[in-house]
Structures are given as C-alpha cells and as structure tokens.
Design a protein around this motif. Sequence first.
Motif, PDB file in Angstrom:
ATOM      1  N   GLU A 180       0.825  -1.211   0.000  1.00  0.00           N
ATOM      2  CA  GLU A 180       0.000   0.000   0.000  1.00  0.00           C
ATOM      3  C   GLU A 180       0.857   1.257   0.000  1.00  0.00           C
ATOM      4  O   GLU A 180       0.487   2.265  -0.620  1.00  0.00           O
ATOM      5  N   VAL A 181       1.977   1.230   0.682  1.00  0.00           N
ATOM      6  CA  VAL A 181       2.895   2.368   0.662  1.00  0.00           C
ATOM      7  C   VAL A 181       3.446   2.574  -0.745  1.00  0.00           C
ATOM      8  O   VAL A 181       3.485   3.701  -1.262  1.00  0.00           O
ATOM      9  N   ALA A 182       3.856   1.501  -1.394  1.00  0.00           N
ATOM     10  CA  ALA A 182       4.407   1.599  -2.746  1.00  0.00           C
ATOM     11  C   ALA A 182       3.377   2.132  -3.729  1.00  0.00           C
ATOM     12  O   ALA A 182       3.723   2.833  -4.688  1.00  0.00           O
ATOM     13  N   ALA A 183       2.091   1.813  -3.492  1.00  0.00           N
ATOM     14  CA  ALA A 183       1.038   2.288  -4.388  1.00  0.00           C
ATOM     15  C   ALA A 183       0.865   3.798  -4.316  1.00  0.00           C
ATOM     16  O   ALA A 183       0.258   4.401  -5.214  1.00  0.00           O
ATOM     17  N   ARG A 184       1.384   4.425  -3.261  1.00  0.00           N
ATOM     18  CA  ARG A 184       1.277   5.880  -3.087  1.00  0.00           C
ATOM     19  C   ARG A 184       2.532   6.615  -3.574  1.00  0.00           C
ATOM     20  O   ARG A 184       2.690   7.805  -3.328  1.00  0.00           O
ATOM     21  N   ARG A 185       3.386   5.914  -4.277  1.00  0.00           N
ATOM     22  CA  ARG A 185       4.645   6.501  -4.745  1.00  0.00           C
ATOM     23  C   ARG A 185       4.385   7.615  -5.752  1.00  0.00           C
ATOM     24  O   ARG A 185       3.577   7.471  -6.672  1.00  0.00           O
ATOM     25  N   THR A 186       5.079   8.728  -5.600  1.00  0.00           N
ATOM     26  CA  THR A 186       4.944   9.858  -6.506  1.00  0.00           C
ATOM     27  C   THR A 186       6.024   9.800  -7.584  1.00  0.00           C
ATOM     28  O   THR A 186       6.908   8.944  -7.549  1.00  0.00           O
ATOM     29  N   SER A 187       5.958  10.729  -8.514  1.00  0.00           N
ATOM     30  CA  SER A 187       6.944  10.749  -9.603  1.00  0.00           C
ATOM     31  C   SER A 187       8.284  11.327  -9.173  1.00  0.00           C
ATOM     32  O   SER A 187       9.283  11.184  -9.883  1.00  0.00           O
ATOM     33  N   LEU A 188       8.335  11.985  -8.011  1.00  0.00           N
ATOM     34  CA  LEU A 188       9.572  12.621  -7.568  1.00  0.00           C
ATOM     35  C   LEU A 188      10.534  11.584  -7.000  1.00  0.00           C
ATOM     36  O   LEU A 188      10.222  10.878  -6.041  1.00  0.00           O
ATOM     37  N   HIS A 189      11.718  11.487  -7.609  1.00  0.00           N
ATOM     38  CA  HIS A 189      12.798  10.656  -7.089  1.00  0.00           C
ATOM     39  C   HIS A 189      14.010  11.565  -6.906  1.00  0.00           C
ATOM     40  O   HIS A 189      14.492  12.175  -7.862  1.00  0.00           O
ATOM     41  N   LEU A 190      14.500  11.647  -5.674  1.00  0.00           N
ATOM     42  CA  LEU A 190      15.570  12.573  -5.341  1.00  0.00           C
ATOM     43  C   LEU A 190      16.935  11.914  -5.523  1.00  0.00           C
ATOM     44  O   LEU A 190      17.170  10.800  -5.042  1.00  0.00           O
ATOM     45  N   ALA A 191      17.831  12.605  -6.223  1.00  0.00           N
ATOM     46  CA  ALA A 191      19.199  12.120  -6.403  1.00  0.00           C
ATOM     47  C   ALA A 191      19.983  12.453  -5.136  1.00  0.00           C
ATOM     48  O   ALA A 191      20.322  13.620  -4.890  1.00  0.00           O
ATOM     49  N   LEU A 192      20.264  11.448  -4.336  1.00  0.00           N
ATOM     50  CA  LEU A 192      20.880  11.661  -3.031  1.00  0.00           C
ATOM     51  C   LEU A 192      22.063  10.733  -2.840  1.00  0.00           C
ATOM     52  O   LEU A 192      22.101   9.626  -3.365  1.00  0.00           O
ATOM     53  N   GLY A 193      23.024  11.209  -2.045  1.00  0.00           N
ATOM     54  CA  GLY A 193      24.149  10.371  -1.676  1.00  0.00           C
ATOM     55  C   GLY A 193      23.785   9.476  -0.505  1.00  0.00           C
ATOM     56  O   GLY A 193      22.604   9.301  -0.175  1.00  0.00           O
ATOM     57  N   ASP A 194      24.814   8.898   0.120  1.00  0.00           N
ATOM     58  CA  ASP A 194      24.561   8.030   1.268  1.00  0.00           C
ATOM     59  C   ASP A 194      23.788   8.804   2.334  1.00  0.00           C
ATOM     60  O   ASP A 194      24.198   9.898   2.737  1.00  0.00           O
ATOM     61  N   PRO A 195      22.669   8.258   2.793  1.00  0.00           N
ATOM     62  CA  PRO A 195      21.806   9.017   3.707  1.00  0.00           C
ATOM     63  C   PRO A 195      22.424   9.210   5.083  1.00  0.00           C
ATOM     64  O   PRO A 195      23.000   8.301   5.670  1.00  0.00           O
ATOM     65  N   ASP A 196      22.301  10.434   5.572  1.00  0.00           N
ATOM     66  CA  ASP A 196      22.608  10.768   6.957  1.00  0.00           C
ATOM     67  C   ASP A 196      21.594  11.818   7.385  1.00  0.00           C
ATOM     68  O   ASP A 196      20.666  12.148   6.633  1.00  0.00           O
ATOM     69  N   ALA A 197      21.734  12.354   8.579  1.00  0.00           N
ATOM     70  CA  ALA A 197      20.749  13.295   9.096  1.00  0.00           C
ATOM     71  C   ALA A 197      20.612  14.517   8.199  1.00  0.00           C
ATOM     72  O   ALA A 197      19.501  14.988   7.926  1.00  0.00           O
ATOM     73  N   GLY A 198      21.742  15.048   7.695  1.00  0.00           N
ATOM     74  CA  GLY A 198      21.694  16.217   6.829  1.00  0.00           C
ATOM     75  C   GLY A 198      21.016  15.934   5.506  1.00  0.00           C
ATOM     76  O   GLY A 198      20.243  16.757   4.994  1.00  0.00           O
ATOM     77  N   VAL A 199      21.304  14.761   4.930  1.00  0.00           N
ATOM     78  CA  VAL A 199      20.672  14.367   3.668  1.00  0.00           C
ATOM     79  C   VAL A 199      19.161  14.255   3.847  1.00  0.00           C
ATOM     80  O   VAL A 199      18.382  14.692   2.997  1.00  0.00           O
ATOM     81  N   VAL A 200      18.730  13.670   4.964  1.00  0.00           N
ATOM     82  CA  VAL A 200      17.297  13.523   5.214  1.00  0.00           C
ATOM     83  C   VAL A 200      16.630  14.885   5.381  1.00  0.00           C
ATOM     84  O   VAL A 200      15.547  15.135   4.837  1.00  0.00           O
ATOM     85  N   ASP A 201      17.255  15.790   6.117  1.00  0.00           N
ATOM     86  CA  ASP A 201      16.680  17.126   6.311  1.00  0.00           C
ATOM     87  C   ASP A 201      16.492  17.835   4.974  1.00  0.00           C
ATOM     88  O   ASP A 201      15.451  18.466   4.727  1.00  0.00           O
ATOM     89  N   LYS A 202      17.498  17.751   4.090  1.00  0.00           N
ATOM     90  CA  LYS A 202      17.396  18.388   2.773  1.00  0.00           C
ATOM     91  C   LYS A 202      16.314  17.718   1.931  1.00  0.00           C
ATOM     92  O   LYS A 202      15.539  18.388   1.235  1.00  0.00           O
ATOM     93  N   ALA A 203      16.240  16.397   1.986  1.00  0.00           N
ATOM     94  CA  ALA A 203      15.238  15.673   1.211  1.00  0.00           C
ATOM     95  C   ALA A 203      13.829  16.040   1.657  1.00  0.00           C
ATOM     96  O   ALA A 203      12.934  16.245   0.826  1.00  0.00           O
ATOM     97  N   VAL A 204      13.609  16.147   2.959  1.00  0.00           N
ATOM     98  CA  VAL A 204      12.282  16.513   3.470  1.00  0.00           C
ATOM     99  C   VAL A 204      11.912  17.921   3.015  1.00  0.00           C
ATOM    100  O   VAL A 204      10.773  18.179   2.589  1.00  0.00           O
ATOM    101  N   ALA A 205      12.865  18.846   3.074  1.00  0.00           N
ATOM    102  CA  ALA A 205      12.589  20.212   2.616  1.00  0.00           C
ATOM    103  C   ALA A 205      12.201  20.219   1.143  1.00  0.00           C
ATOM    104  O   ALA A 205      11.276  20.932   0.729  1.00  0.00           O
ATOM    105  N   ASP A 206      12.890  19.416   0.329  1.00  0.00           N
ATOM    106  CA  ASP A 206      12.595  19.382  -1.106  1.00  0.00           C
ATOM    107  C   ASP A 206      11.239  18.745  -1.394  1.00  0.00           C
ATOM    108  O   ASP A 206      10.477  19.231  -2.233  1.00  0.00           O
TER     109      ASP A 206
END
Length: 212
Positions: free
Chosen positions: A173-199
Amino acid sequence: MTDPRRVHVPAARVVRWFDNFEGRHGAASLTVTGGALSATASDGAQAVAHLPFDRSYDGPADPAAFAAATADPVRWGLLVVRRGGFAVAGGAGPSVGVRKVGRRHVQGKTKAGGWSQQRYARRRDNQARTAFEAAADHAVRLLVDELGGVSALVTGGDRKAVEDVLADARLREVAARRTSLHLALGDPDAGVVDKAVADLLSAVVVVTDPAD
C-alpha cells in the motif's frame, strides 16, 4: 530557449520567488493550465510551478493562493536506499513525525578473478539483501505501524535498491502511493534527510530561460 531546469521552492518563499522572477525577466502573465501555475515573462522566460506530491492545482492564477495550496498538509513518507545505507521518514505537514537512518556494511568490489571474485560477489549480494531487508523492516514499522500509512511516498537514492525494498509485500500500500519525484541523493545521513524533506514539501518549478 535554454534547457529547462528544476528548482524546489518552499511554500513560504513562493510569492517572493515569483516576484523575483518578474524582477529578472519582466512583467509576467499568469495562468493555470494542466494542474500547474504557469508564468510567461515579457522576455520569453517561462516558469511552471507544480504542487508537491503530484497534486493538481486548480485555484486562481495567483502566487499567494498557490503558496497556500503548497502548504496544505499531506501525510507523506520518504524512502532513501543505497547499498549500505537507508533512511525512512514520514509526517503530516511540515513536521517530521518518524525518522530512521541506518547503515549496513556492504563489501566493495574486488579485482580478483575466478572463484574468489564469485565468492566476493555472493558475499556482496547477501550483504546488500540484508541491508534492504532492514530498510523494509523499518519502513513497515515507521510508515505503516506508527504513521498509519501515507498518502504520498517520495523516494531517493539508488532506484534499483528502492525497487528491491518496495517489493516487500508488507509495503504494497505504501508503494502504491509513490509519486513521480525521485531525489538524487548520496549516502543518507541526518543532513541528507533534512534536505530531502525540505525538497519533497516544496513546490517544483520548471524554469526555461530565454535564449541569449
């Protein structure tokens, strides 16, 4: 016209962004077409603003109204997966309600040949599989059990790794709600997650500048 470029504009900055667009390119005519707010400036520059999470905009051709629609609360999820690392986050509106960043060691490639190379390849595959299973477990715990599901899912990182995680039946059900936005991100850390959420919470504006 130049090649289009994408910019992420938070709701609080939408009105000023359109003001600055006119300041750079001249007076702009605003229209609502195809579920997006479009601006065409006197020098030929164009900007097409889309709401987050693939939502369609049908309000007035006014940046303030569009900004208000951008800020409408949505129960969202974020899944970032790369070999050796993952991040899961979710919330309703601008606040992050659940979050987990995890690391798993995955063997690097080896230049050895023959049997040794095959052995290392099997070890890498097993380590990657373990990492993806951990990401799926946390996605189920956070997005399904704690958040109660999502209305929109944004992904990031390695596309194949994301597909492997979302293949878990518990995330159907989560996968069925997938949007078209896919973010080009490096290895995830706290900073990467904060930027991704803002975007992912921002409007996506496609800008086409006039040719020189």
